[in-house]
Design a protein around this motif. Structure first.
Motif, PDB file in Angstrom:
ATOM      1  N   TRP A  80      29.145 -25.947  10.163  1.00  0.00           N
ATOM      2  CA  TRP A  80      29.781 -26.433   8.949  1.00  0.00           C
ATOM      3  C   TRP A  80      30.861 -25.505   8.390  1.00  0.00           C
ATOM      4  O   TRP A  80      31.708 -25.961   7.619  1.00  0.00           O
ATOM      5  N   LEU A  81      30.848 -24.247   8.787  1.00  0.00           N
ATOM      6  CA  LEU A  81      31.847 -23.307   8.287  1.00  0.00           C
ATOM      7  C   LEU A  81      32.821 -22.852   9.369  1.00  0.00           C
ATOM      8  O   LEU A  81      33.822 -22.209   9.066  1.00  0.00           O
ATOM      9  N   GLY A  82      32.502 -23.157  10.623  1.00  0.00           N
ATOM     10  CA  GLY A  82      33.416 -22.815  11.707  1.00  0.00           C
ATOM     11  C   GLY A  82      33.234 -21.431  12.266  1.00  0.00           C
ATOM     12  O   GLY A  82      33.908 -21.051  13.227  1.00  0.00           O
ATOM     13  N   ASP A  83      32.352 -20.646  11.700  1.00  0.00           N
ATOM     14  CA  ASP A  83      32.076 -19.297  12.187  1.00  0.00           C
ATOM     15  C   ASP A  83      30.680 -18.924  11.714  1.00  0.00           C
ATOM     16  O   ASP A  83      30.128 -19.588  10.823  1.00  0.00           O
ATOM     17  N   ALA A  84      30.107 -17.886  12.294  1.00  0.00           N
ATOM     18  CA  ALA A  84      28.730 -17.544  11.941  1.00  0.00           C
ATOM     19  C   ALA A  84      28.502 -16.053  12.003  1.00  0.00           C
ATOM     20  O   ALA A  84      29.123 -15.337  12.810  1.00  0.00           O
ATOM     21  N   ALA A  85      27.606 -15.577  11.150  1.00  0.00           N
ATOM     22  CA  ALA A  85      27.180 -14.184  11.186  1.00  0.00           C
ATOM     23  C   ALA A  85      26.212 -13.983  12.345  1.00  0.00           C
ATOM     24  O   ALA A  85      25.623 -14.937  12.863  1.00  0.00           O
ATOM     25  N   LEU A 127      16.713 -26.526   1.308  1.00  0.00           N
ATOM     26  CA  LEU A 127      18.128 -26.791   1.570  1.00  0.00           C
ATOM     27  C   LEU A 127      18.960 -25.524   1.435  1.00  0.00           C
ATOM     28  O   LEU A 127      19.809 -25.226   2.271  1.00  0.00           O
ATOM     29  N   GLY A 128      18.716 -24.741   0.388  1.00  0.00           N
ATOM     30  CA  GLY A 128      19.548 -23.582   0.100  1.00  0.00           C
ATOM     31  C   GLY A 128      19.591 -22.561   1.215  1.00  0.00           C
ATOM     32  O   GLY A 128      20.637 -21.943   1.458  1.00  0.00           O
ATOM     33  N   TRP A 129      18.499 -22.386   1.918  1.00  0.00           N
ATOM     34  CA  TRP A 129      18.469 -21.386   2.989  1.00  0.00           C
ATOM     35  C   TRP A 129      19.287 -21.787   4.200  1.00  0.00           C
ATOM     36  O   TRP A 129      19.544 -20.957   5.078  1.00  0.00           O
ATOM     37  N   ASP A 130      19.717 -23.049   4.278  1.00  0.00           N
ATOM     38  CA  ASP A 130      20.591 -23.441   5.384  1.00  0.00           C
ATOM     39  C   ASP A 130      21.822 -22.549   5.467  1.00  0.00           C
ATOM     40  O   ASP A 130      22.327 -22.271   6.559  1.00  0.00           O
ATOM     41  N   VAL A 131      22.306 -22.103   4.325  1.00  0.00           N
ATOM     42  CA  VAL A 131      23.545 -21.311   4.284  1.00  0.00           C
ATOM     43  C   VAL A 131      23.395 -20.016   5.075  1.00  0.00           C
ATOM     44  O   VAL A 131      24.380 -19.497   5.612  1.00  0.00           O
ATOM     45  N   THR A 132      22.186 -19.490   5.175  1.00  0.00           N
ATOM     46  CA  THR A 132      21.974 -18.240   5.903  1.00  0.00           C
ATOM     47  C   THR A 132      21.441 -18.481   7.314  1.00  0.00           C
ATOM     48  O   THR A 132      20.872 -17.582   7.925  1.00  0.00           O
ATOM     49  N   GLU A 133      21.648 -19.678   7.829  1.00  0.00           N
ATOM     50  CA  GLU A 133      21.261 -20.012   9.204  1.00  0.00           C
ATOM     51  C   GLU A 133      22.522 -19.984  10.069  1.00  0.00           C
ATOM     52  O   GLU A 133      23.452 -20.768   9.865  1.00  0.00           O
ATOM     53  N   PRO A 134      22.622 -19.053  11.046  1.00  0.00           N
ATOM     54  CA  PRO A 134      23.860 -18.945  11.835  1.00  0.00           C
ATOM     55  C   PRO A 134      24.298 -20.257  12.477  1.00  0.00           C
ATOM     56  O   PRO A 134      25.502 -20.561  12.501  1.00  0.00           O
ATOM     57  N   ALA A 135      23.361 -21.057  12.983  1.00  0.00           N
ATOM     58  CA  ALA A 135      23.744 -22.325  13.619  1.00  0.00           C
ATOM     59  C   ALA A 135      24.359 -23.274  12.599  1.00  0.00           C
ATOM     60  O   ALA A 135      25.308 -24.013  12.908  1.00  0.00           O
ATOM     61  N   TRP A 136      23.830 -23.284  11.376  1.00  0.00           N
ATOM     62  CA  TRP A 136      24.400 -24.112  10.309  1.00  0.00           C
ATOM     63  C   TRP A 136      25.798 -23.606   9.949  1.00  0.00           C
ATOM     64  O   TRP A 136      26.733 -24.397   9.766  1.00  0.00           O
TER      65      TRP A 136
END
Length: 219
Positions: A71-76, A58-67
Motif C-alpha cells: 500500500w505504500l510502495g516500499d517497506a521497512a 487494523l492499526g498494526w497493519d501499518v507496521t507490517e512490512p508486507a502491508w
C-alpha cells in the motif's frame, strides 16, 4: 444506527500519523459492526483494553512490512518494523507502571520515576530534568487508563495471529475480512463479555504467547 465517523487533522504525514488514523478507523469499524440492542451498544469501562485492542487489529497493519510494500510502495526491514510496533507498546507499559508506582508512592518525584522506568526498561538516556512523561493527556483526564493500552497489545497480537491462521494474510485485501471480524468480535456489543468472545475466536483462553511469537520473528 448512525454511521461512525473519524475526524482527524494532520499537519504532516508519517507512519506514526498513519498508524493513529488506522487505529481510530479501527474504532469506527467496531462501531459499524455492532448488531445488537441499543442497551448493549455502549461498553463498560472494564472493556476498555478489549476496545483498544480491536482498534489495533487494523492499526498494526501499518507496521507490517508486507502491508507497507503493498500500500505504500516500499517497506521497512522486519526488525525495524517490529521495533516501530513494539516501541510504542513498551512506552505504554512504562506509562502504566509509572501511574502504579506514583499511586503507591505519591511522595516520589514523577520525573525520577519516569526516568528510572524508561532507562532501566528501555535503555533511554535518563533526563530527570524533563517532564516528558506528561505528553499523555490520559494522565490528566483518565487516570489509570493507560494500562488498557499495555494490556490491549496482548489481545491485538492474539487476534491478528488467529485471523492469519483462519483466513491467511490480508495485506493485499480480503473482501470477507470485516464480516468475519465483526461477527466474531463486534456484533454482540456488550451483550457478551470480551473474555467469552476472545475464547470463542481463539479456541482457548487468551495468552501472551502470540505477542511473544511476533517478537521472535526473524529480523
Amino acid at each position: 444506527n448512525r454511521s461512525p465517523w473519524v475526524f482527524a487533522t494532520y499537519a504532516e504525514g508519517g507512519v506514526g500519523n498513519l498508524q493513529e488514523l488506522l487505529h481510530e478507523s479501527g474504532h469506527a469499524l467496531a462501531a459499524a459492526g455492532l448488531a445488537t440492542r441499543p442497551a448493549f451498544s455502549e461498553y463498560p469501562m472494564s472493556s476498555a483494553a478489549f476496545l483498544e485492542a480491536t482498534a489495533d487489529i487494523l492499526g498494526w497493519d501499518v507496521t507490517e512490512p508486507a502491508w507497507q510494500r503493498r500500500w505504500l510502495g516500499d517497506a521497512a526491514e522486519s526488525r525495524e518494523a517490529l521495533l516501530d510496533r513494539y516501541g510504542s507498546v513498551m512506552l505504554d507499559v512504562c506509562w502504566a507502571l509509572f501511574e502504579i508506582e506514583l499511586h503507591r508512592h505519591p511522595d516520589r518525584r514523577p520525573n525520577d520515576v519516569w526516568s528510572e522506568l524508561t532507562h532501566e526498561g528501555l535503555g533511554v538516556i535518563p533526563h530527570p530534568e524533563w517532564s516528558w512523561w506528561a505528553v499523555r493527556g490520559q494522565l490528566i483526564d483518565a487516570p489509570g487508563y493507560l494500562a488498557n493500552y499495555a494490556l490491549s497489545a496482548i489481545v491485538a497480537a492474539a487476534v491478528r495471529a488467529r485471523i492469519h491462521v483462519v483466513r491467511g494474510p490480508w495485506w493485499d485485501g480480503d473482501p470477507g475480512w470485516f464480516a468475519f471480524v465483526a461477527g466474531a468480535l463486534f456484533a454482540p456489543g456488550a451483550s457478551r463479555s470480551p473474555a467469552d468472545l476472545l475464547r470463542d475466536l481463539l479456541g482457548g483462553p487468551l495468552t501472551a504467547e502470540p505477542l511473544l511469537a511476533d517478537l521472535r520473528r526473524p529480523g
